[in-house]
Design a protein around this motif. Structure first.
Motif, PDB file in Angstrom:
ATOM      1  N   MET A   1       0.852  -1.187   0.000  1.00  0.00           N
ATOM      2  CA  MET A   1       0.000   0.000   0.000  1.00  0.00           C
ATOM      3  C   MET A   1       0.895   1.246   0.000  1.00  0.00           C
ATOM      4  N   ALA A   2       0.420   2.323  -0.614  1.00  0.00           N
ATOM      5  CA  ALA A   2       1.158   3.576  -0.570  1.00  0.00           C
ATOM      6  C   ALA A   2       1.323   4.023   0.881  1.00  0.00           C
ATOM      7  N   ALA A   3       2.524   4.443   1.235  1.00  0.00           N
ATOM      8  CA  ALA A   3       2.798   4.823   2.616  1.00  0.00           C
ATOM      9  C   ALA A   3       1.913   5.989   3.060  1.00  0.00           C
ATOM     10  N   VAL A   4       1.648   6.931   2.157  1.00  0.00           N
ATOM     11  CA  VAL A   4       0.803   8.066   2.530  1.00  0.00           C
ATOM     12  C   VAL A   4      -0.624   7.610   2.846  1.00  0.00           C
ATOM     13  N   HIS A   5      -1.092   6.590   2.125  1.00  0.00           N
ATOM     14  CA  HIS A   5      -2.426   6.059   2.401  1.00  0.00           C
ATOM     15  C   HIS A   5      -2.438   5.346   3.748  1.00  0.00           C
ATOM     16  N   ALA A   6      -1.363   4.605   4.039  1.00  0.00           N
ATOM     17  CA  ALA A   6      -1.260   3.924   5.323  1.00  0.00           C
ATOM     18  C   ALA A   6      -1.282   4.932   6.469  1.00  0.00           C
ATOM     19  N   GLU A   7      -0.624   6.059   6.276  1.00  0.00           N
ATOM     20  CA  GLU A   7      -0.579   7.088   7.316  1.00  0.00           C
ATOM     21  C   GLU A   7      -1.958   7.700   7.540  1.00  0.00           C
ATOM     22  N   ARG A   8      -2.739   7.823   6.464  1.00  0.00           N
ATOM     23  CA  ARG A   8      -4.099   8.343   6.619  1.00  0.00           C
ATOM     24  C   ARG A   8      -4.982   7.347   7.373  1.00  0.00           C
ATOM     25  N   LEU A   9      -4.806   6.057   7.070  1.00  0.00           N
ATOM     26  CA  LEU A   9      -5.610   5.034   7.734  1.00  0.00           C
ATOM     27  C   LEU A   9      -5.258   4.904   9.205  1.00  0.00           C
ATOM     28  N   CYS A  10      -3.977   5.058   9.515  1.00  0.00           N
ATOM     29  CA  CYS A  10      -3.507   4.853  10.893  1.00  0.00           C
ATOM     30  C   CYS A  10      -2.556   5.992  11.273  1.00  0.00           C
ATOM     31  N   PRO A  11      -3.083   7.140  11.645  1.00  0.00           N
ATOM     32  CA  PRO A  11      -2.235   8.304  11.951  1.00  0.00           C
ATOM     33  C   PRO A  11      -1.237   8.063  13.079  1.00  0.00           C
ATOM     34  N   ASP A  12      -1.547   7.128  13.975  1.00  0.00           N
ATOM     35  CA  ASP A  12      -0.657   6.862  15.109  1.00  0.00           C
ATOM     36  C   ASP A  12       0.386   5.788  14.808  1.00  0.00           C
ATOM     37  N   ALA A  13       0.429   5.332  13.566  1.00  0.00           N
ATOM     38  CA  ALA A  13       1.390   4.283  13.212  1.00  0.00           C
ATOM     39  C   ALA A  13       2.822   4.784  13.384  1.00  0.00           C
ATOM     40  N   ILE A  14       3.690   3.869  13.781  1.00  0.00           N
ATOM     41  CA  ILE A  14       5.119   4.173  13.904  1.00  0.00           C
ATOM     42  C   ILE A  14       5.806   3.672  12.639  1.00  0.00           C
ATOM     43  N   PHE A  15       6.373   4.573  11.867  1.00  0.00           N
ATOM     44  CA  PHE A  15       7.037   4.212  10.620  1.00  0.00           C
ATOM     45  C   PHE A  15       8.507   3.909  10.894  1.00  0.00           C
ATOM     46  N   ILE A  16       8.945   2.732  10.452  1.00  0.00           N
ATOM     47  CA  ILE A  16      10.321   2.281  10.637  1.00  0.00           C
ATOM     48  C   ILE A  16      10.943   2.043   9.258  1.00  0.00           C
ATOM     49  N   PRO A  17      12.059   2.695   8.929  1.00  0.00           N
ATOM     50  CA  PRO A  17      12.710   2.404   7.646  1.00  0.00           C
ATOM     51  C   PRO A  17      13.165   0.949   7.602  1.00  0.00           C
ATOM     52  N   PRO A  18      12.978   0.253   6.499  1.00  0.00           N
ATOM     53  CA  PRO A  18      13.369  -1.165   6.435  1.00  0.00           C
ATOM     54  C   PRO A  18      14.874  -1.363   6.550  1.00  0.00           C
ATOM     55  N   ASP A  19      15.246  -2.455   7.190  1.00  0.00           N
ATOM     56  CA  ASP A  19      16.648  -2.840   7.356  1.00  0.00           C
ATOM     57  C   ASP A  19      16.801  -4.247   6.786  1.00  0.00           C
ATOM     58  N   PHE A  20      16.968  -4.329   5.472  1.00  0.00           N
ATOM     59  CA  PHE A  20      16.917  -5.627   4.804  1.00  0.00           C
ATOM     60  C   PHE A  20      18.086  -6.528   5.180  1.00  0.00           C
ATOM     61  N   SER A  21      19.237  -5.962   5.513  1.00  0.00           N
ATOM     62  CA  SER A  21      20.361  -6.818   5.900  1.00  0.00           C
ATOM     63  C   SER A  21      20.032  -7.558   7.201  1.00  0.00           C
ATOM     64  N   ARG A  22      19.344  -6.880   8.115  1.00  0.00           N
ATOM     65  CA  ARG A  22      18.947  -7.534   9.377  1.00  0.00           C
ATOM     66  C   ARG A  22      17.877  -8.583   9.116  1.00  0.00           C
ATOM     67  N   TYR A  23      16.907  -8.274   8.268  1.00  0.00           N
ATOM     68  CA  TYR A  23      15.851  -9.242   7.973  1.00  0.00           C
ATOM     69  C   TYR A  23      16.443 -10.483   7.285  1.00  0.00           C
ATOM     70  N   LYS A  24      17.439 -10.247   6.429  1.00  0.00           N
ATOM     71  CA  LYS A  24      18.054 -11.383   5.735  1.00  0.00           C
ATOM     72  C   LYS A  24      18.780 -12.291   6.726  1.00  0.00           C
ATOM     73  N   ALA A  25      19.439 -11.700   7.718  1.00  0.00           N
ATOM     74  CA  ALA A  25      20.139 -12.502   8.728  1.00  0.00           C
ATOM     75  C   ALA A  25      19.154 -13.353   9.522  1.00  0.00           C
ATOM     76  N   VAL A  26      17.992 -12.782   9.875  1.00  0.00           N
ATOM     77  CA  VAL A  26      16.980 -13.547  10.593  1.00  0.00           C
ATOM     78  C   VAL A  26      16.417 -14.648   9.700  1.00  0.00           C
ATOM     79  N   SER A  27      16.207 -14.321   8.421  1.00  0.00           N
ATOM     80  CA  SER A  27      15.707 -15.320   7.477  1.00  0.00           C
ATOM     81  C   SER A  27      16.661 -16.505   7.367  1.00  0.00           C
ATOM     82  N   GLN A  28      17.950 -16.232   7.374  1.00  0.00           N
ATOM     83  CA  GLN A  28      18.935 -17.316   7.302  1.00  0.00           C
ATOM     84  C   GLN A  28      18.861 -18.201   8.540  1.00  0.00           C
ATOM     85  N   ALA A  29      18.569 -17.604   9.693  1.00  0.00           N
ATOM     86  CA  ALA A  29      18.405 -18.403  10.909  1.00  0.00           C
ATOM     87  C   ALA A  29      17.172 -19.297  10.813  1.00  0.00           C
TER      88      ALA A  29
END
Length: 364
Positions: free
Chosen positions: A69-97
């Motif tokens: 979904m477009a991030a701006v639309h997500a922000e409209r749906l949930c104004p209190d949402a906490i936006f976190i920039p993705p960290d794909f290197s960390r997600y990849k390490a967890v995926s390998q585990a």
């Protein structure tokens, strides 16, 4: 899969397939690693009008926020949402585990992305009595060792296992035994069949097909006449037949995203759509350990003609914005008639190469 019976209409050896799907994977990793995020609506995405949601926690999903979904639309749906920039290197390490846990049970693992995979456990390394027990053990190990949850589906084939893994999300396990296939499939909406998108769903509804059970009443010849080669696939899947095997280390051939418009539009009105599609494709490509060299733009005209243009730059695109610019430049290589309109646009990446090999070739 513990029943030696047959499924569908085709007698063949019964396989035991598990589909494991991590629950809200990126968001769950963020909540696991930061206690202040637990129980709160988390959206993994860069902020900005051109950004899209990579993942949303279940707290955010209650407000209608969804991946892609477009991030701006997500922000409209949930104004209190906490936006976190993705960290794909960390997600990849967890995926390998997670993959390491899978390998304790079988070598037949086909990852679909960082957060899901098929496993063929017809024979399993730990000698567990049933596929259901294998799936239950894997989920327990993921929870105990990684402090994350996964949902799993167990079935005689990949098609059914993938549907099953979504049946009791999050943190669920669902099993479809061979003798239960017809009863399970009959009431399902045809949109649950892979490849049946909104456009195909409408075409099927126009001929009176809304459920898988309706589709099963149609003959093979009729389906092939209406839908060509895909008609045969519909015929088989409506009967629970899927011969595709779990193929370990299947290389990614392409990644793409398409959008069918509510009404046909001219070529010069597509810029924002193409940028949005490029963002989706870029985010999906970050899940791979390989880099794509070729950018593809696909357009479908109002009379269903498909046009494609591709370009392989000297160096692969290094950002979503660069990917979008290349896709937009491909639009300039299409010369439509003055009144030509289009019903679909798609952006894709293909010609994948290993990152190390690509870096070596670029600097030779």
């Amino acid at each position: 899969m513990d029943d030696p019976g047959l499924y569908g209409a085709t007698p063949m050896a019964i396989r035991k397939i598990v589909h494991v799907d991590m629950d809200a994977f990126y968001a769950s990793v963020e909540q696991r690693d930061d206690a202040s995020l637990r129980g709160r609506p988390v959206v993994v995405a860069w902020r900005g009008k051109r950004s899209v949601v990579c993942a949303a926690s279940y707290e955010a999903r209650k407000f209608g926020v969804r991946s892609a979904m477009a991030a701006v639309h997500a922000e409209r749906l949930c104004p209190d949402a906490i936006f976190i920039p993705p960290d794909f290197s960390r997600y990849k390490a967890v995926s390998q585990a997670v993959q390491e846990i899978f390998r304790r049970h079988t070598d037949l693992i086909e990852p679909l992305s960082l957060d899901e995979a098929y496993l063929d456990v017809t024979k399993n390394r730990m000698g567990l009595a049933t596929a259901t027990l294998v799936a239950r053990t894997i989920r327990q190990q993921i929870r105990g060792e990684l402090n994350l949850t996964a949902s799993a589906g167990v079935a005689p084939n990949k098609f059914l296992a993938k549907i099953a893994s979504d049946w009791r999300k999050p943190d669920g396990l669902f099993v479809i035994q061979p003798h239960e296939v017809e009863e399970f499939l009959t009431p399902l909406p045809v949109g649950r069949i892979p490849g049946v998108g909104k456009v195909m769903e409408k075409r099927l509804e126009q001929i009176g097909v809304a459920k898988v059970g309706h589709l099963r009443r149609m003959g093979q010849g009729e389906l092939q006449r209406l839908f060509g080669k895909y008609g045969m696939r519909l015929y088989e899947l409506s009967r629970g037949i899927d011969h595709s095997r779990v193929i370990p280390d299947r290389p990614t051939k392409s990644i793409s995203s398409e959008d069918t418009f509510e009404s046909d539009i001219p070529l010069d009105a597509m810029e924002e759509i193409i940028r949005m599609l490029a963002e989706k494709v870029w985010n999906a490509s970050r899940k791979q350990g390989r880099i794509a060299r070729t950018v593809v733009l696909k357009l479908k005209t109002s009379d269903f003609n498909i046009l494609t243009r591709s370009h392989t730059p000297a160096a692969p695109p290094s950002s979503a914005e660069e990917l979008a610019e290349i896709a937009l430049s491909l639009r300039e290589r299409i010369e439509p008639a003055s009144d030509q309109r289009f019903r679909l646009a798609g952006v894709g990446l293909n010609n994948f190469q290993d990152a190390e090999r690509l870096a070596s070739s670029l600097f030779d």
